[in-house]
Write a protein that holds these residues in place. Structure first.
Motif, short mmCIF file in Angstrom:
data_model
loop_
_atom_site.label_atom_id
_atom_site.label_comp_id
_atom_site.label_asym_id
_atom_site.label_seq_id
_atom_site.Cartn_x
_atom_site.Cartn_y
_atom_site.Cartn_z
N ALA A 56 0.76 -1.17 0.06
CA ALA A 56 0.19 -0.01 0.25
C ALA A 56 0.83 0.94 -0.11
N PHE A 57 1.99 1.26 0.73
CA PHE A 57 2.67 2.43 0.73
C PHE A 57 3.58 2.53 -0.74
N MET A 58 3.99 1.40 -1.26
CA MET A 58 4.63 1.46 -2.68
C MET A 58 3.33 2.30 -3.49
N ALA A 59 2.10 1.87 -3.41
CA ALA A 59 1.09 2.31 -4.43
C ALA A 59 0.59 3.76 -4.18
N ASP A 60 0.97 4.12 -2.81
CA ASP A 60 0.73 5.49 -2.29
C ASP A 60 1.87 6.49 -2.92
N VAL A 61 3.00 6.19 -2.73
CA VAL A 61 3.95 6.95 -3.12
C VAL A 61 4.29 6.90 -4.83
N TYR A 62 4.13 6.01 -5.29
CA TYR A 62 3.98 5.70 -7.08
C TYR A 62 2.82 6.89 -7.29
N GLY A 63 1.57 6.83 -6.70
CA GLY A 63 0.80 7.83 -7.22
C GLY A 63 1.01 9.19 -6.93
N ARG A 64 1.66 9.64 -5.81
CA ARG A 64 2.30 11.01 -5.52
C ARG A 64 3.17 11.36 -6.38
#
Length: 530
Positions: A56-64
């Protein structure tokens, strides 16, 4: 594959491909068998992680970093609940994210059964939109809606749950084409005129840039506004880089300067124009304690109702368009009334330590800035080091210093480094403390498996340092914050990661200069004295 030979999982993956998804971060489970096989046959790269929170953190940072929806995947029950923290982080940090979770077959969902939880209900409060794919025919519409809502201002998290029997059902459907045809909102003309009048009446106006100022072309418009008006800018942590901190109008962040509040300039200001500001990130009571400032609000959404943040004018519009049209209405340029505050802030940020001083987070930042290019990316985990980075690390471009300050969740650093390495071509540095690092240290294995190249700065004080500081400030004592740690250099090397523990400022500078720009995965442990 023809439409009538595909199952629900294969249709879902085709929809992800239509949305342009390149990576799905996750951890598989039995109920995801059909979905995993569909991903295997697709052009999407599945990135298996060591813990769903890391996904989830990876998807979060990728999105930002990309502005495109990051996608994470987990199975039912504990897999879905393990995603929650990273999904919530995306929700409060305004990062576009889609979480996909598995679920048991529909025939057992009406009763208590193995690992069955009401995950749609659990996720309800931390996403913009949330649905169970209980029929194969709704998959195309649901995926399109999830992406549209995740990416449209303000961005955030969405969630789809896929029961295993729906995943295996045959379906005759096609993905909906992705559309980017939503008009960008323009501000109300009367509100623009009123905002311009308030600014003309101000003697010491200040612009407060928030998270929304680093998205789209808002940063470019912000810099043009500042050059035209000479109005100084102070940023929230998540807006670092919205205006270059080398610009004479930048006061860095709200807490910057020797005494905080941007060297005293915030207290001196009489009118504050907020741009893309979220009060979830920084309480306005801190910069408007007497409720005496004229506040002008420019954002995609109305202001939250709050006694310390009750704007005279609300410009509800696309931030970039609003800034451009407001600039056109201002026919004056203010004297740089906070020049001394700018000098104090900049001097504080660039001061290097003496050779005989012990290691401090703040002391490392000038050497780190020297080792990084202007467009390299620094990702800060949460802890006492985050505060030093927010106050003293000069950011030059938007989205080059990422700080989680909505949910402010520890553990985002190493997973964020994995995502950033996939999302950008520039060098990546992760700053983390011993507490946050060990929450997701296993993702070093994911990074090594992907042959990722980034540098981890691990500040080790053997405690939850920020909590210690807050306890001592409030009570004069501390309890429950001391830690014992493994041998970090050996731990990193066991993951096949190059590792260092410098013993002097010069050695640290040399290591940073060597490692930040190379193609290796590196950990640098910096022992801190308290």
């Amino acid at each position: 594959m023809t439409q009538d030979t595909q199952n629900g999982a294969e249709l879902l993956v085709r929809c992800l491909e239509t949305e342009g998804v390149e990576y799905v971060f996750g951890l598989p489970g039995e109920e995801l068998t059909d979905l995993m096989m569909a991903l295997k046959a697709s052009d999407i790269t599945f990135v298996p992680v060591r813990h769903e929170q890391g996904a989830a953190f990876m998807a979060d940072v990728y999105g930002r970093l990309t502005g495109e929806t990051g996608v994470c995947l987990a199975t039912l029950g504990p897999g879905a609940t393990n995603l929650l923290t990273g999904v919530a982080d995306a929700h409060l940090d305004k990062s576009p994210l889609l979480a996909i979770t598995g679920q048991g077959a529909r025939e057992r969902l009406h009763k208590e059964s193995h690992q069955k939880l009401d995950i749609v209900g659990v996720y309800e409060s931390i996403v913009k939109w949330n649905a169970q794919l209980d029929d194969t025919d709704i998959i195309p519409e649901s995926v399109r809606k999830a992406f549209k809502l995740a990416e449209w201002e303000k961005p955030g998290a969405t969630h789809l749950e896929l029961p295993e029997d729906v995943a295996g059902e045959r379906v005759n459907q096609s993905p909906l084409e992705a559309r980017q045809n939503v008009a960008r909102a323009e501000p109300n003309t009367e509100a623009l005129d009123r905002a311009a009048d308030y600014l003309h009446e101000a003697s010491q106006p200040l612009l407060l840039a928030g998270n929304g100022a680093v998205r789209a072309d808002a940063s470019e418009r912000l810099q043009a506004f500042v050059q035209e008006t000479n109005i100084p800018v102070v940023s929230t942590y998540m807006a670092k880089g919205a205006i270059s901190d080398r610009n004479e109008h930048s006061l860095m962040t709200l807490d910057s300067g020797p005494d905080g509040q941007a060297g005293g300039a915030v207290a001196e200001s009489d009118c504050v124009l907020t741009v893309g500001y979220d009060i979830a990130e920084h309480d306005p009571a801190g910069w408007n304690p007497e409720k005496s400032k004229t506040v002008l609000h420019l954002d995609h959404e109305p202001a939250e109702v709050y006694e310390h943040y009750n704007p005279e004018v609300e410009l509800i519009a696309d931030v970039a368009i609003g800034l451009a049209q407001l600039t056109d209405r201002l026919d004056t340029s203010w004297e740089t009334w906070c020049r001394e505050a700018h000098k104090r802030v900049l001097s504080s940020a660039t001061q290097k330590p003496d050779d005989d001083e012990p290691f401090t987070v703040r002391g490392t930042l000038p050497s780190l800035r020297d080792a990084m290019n202007d467009d390299d990316v620094l990702i800060s985990d949460v802890g006492s080091h985050k505060m030093a980075i927010a106050k003293h690390f000069p950011a030059v471009q938007p989205n080059t210093c990422l700080i989680s300050n909505g949910l402010a969740s520890m553990g985002i650093g190493v997973p964020g480094g994995v995502a950033a390495d996939l999302a950008v071509d520039e060098n990546v540095v992760v700053a983390t403390g011993d507490g946050g690092f060990l929450m997701n240290a296993a993702e070093l294995n994911t990074a090594a498996r992907l042959d990722a190249s980034f540098t981890v700065l691990l500040y080790n004080d053997n405690e939850y340092g920020l909590i210690t500081e807050e306890f001592q400030e409030e009570s004069g004592d501390t309890y429950g914050t001391k830690l014992t740690n493994p041998e970090f250099v050996s731990l990193a090397e066991s993951f096949d990661v190059d590792a260092y523990r410098p013993t002097s400022w010069q050695k640290l500078s040399d290591i940073l200069a060597e490692t930040v720009g190379n193609d290796d995965l590196t950990l640098i442990e910096i022992p801190l004295d308290r």
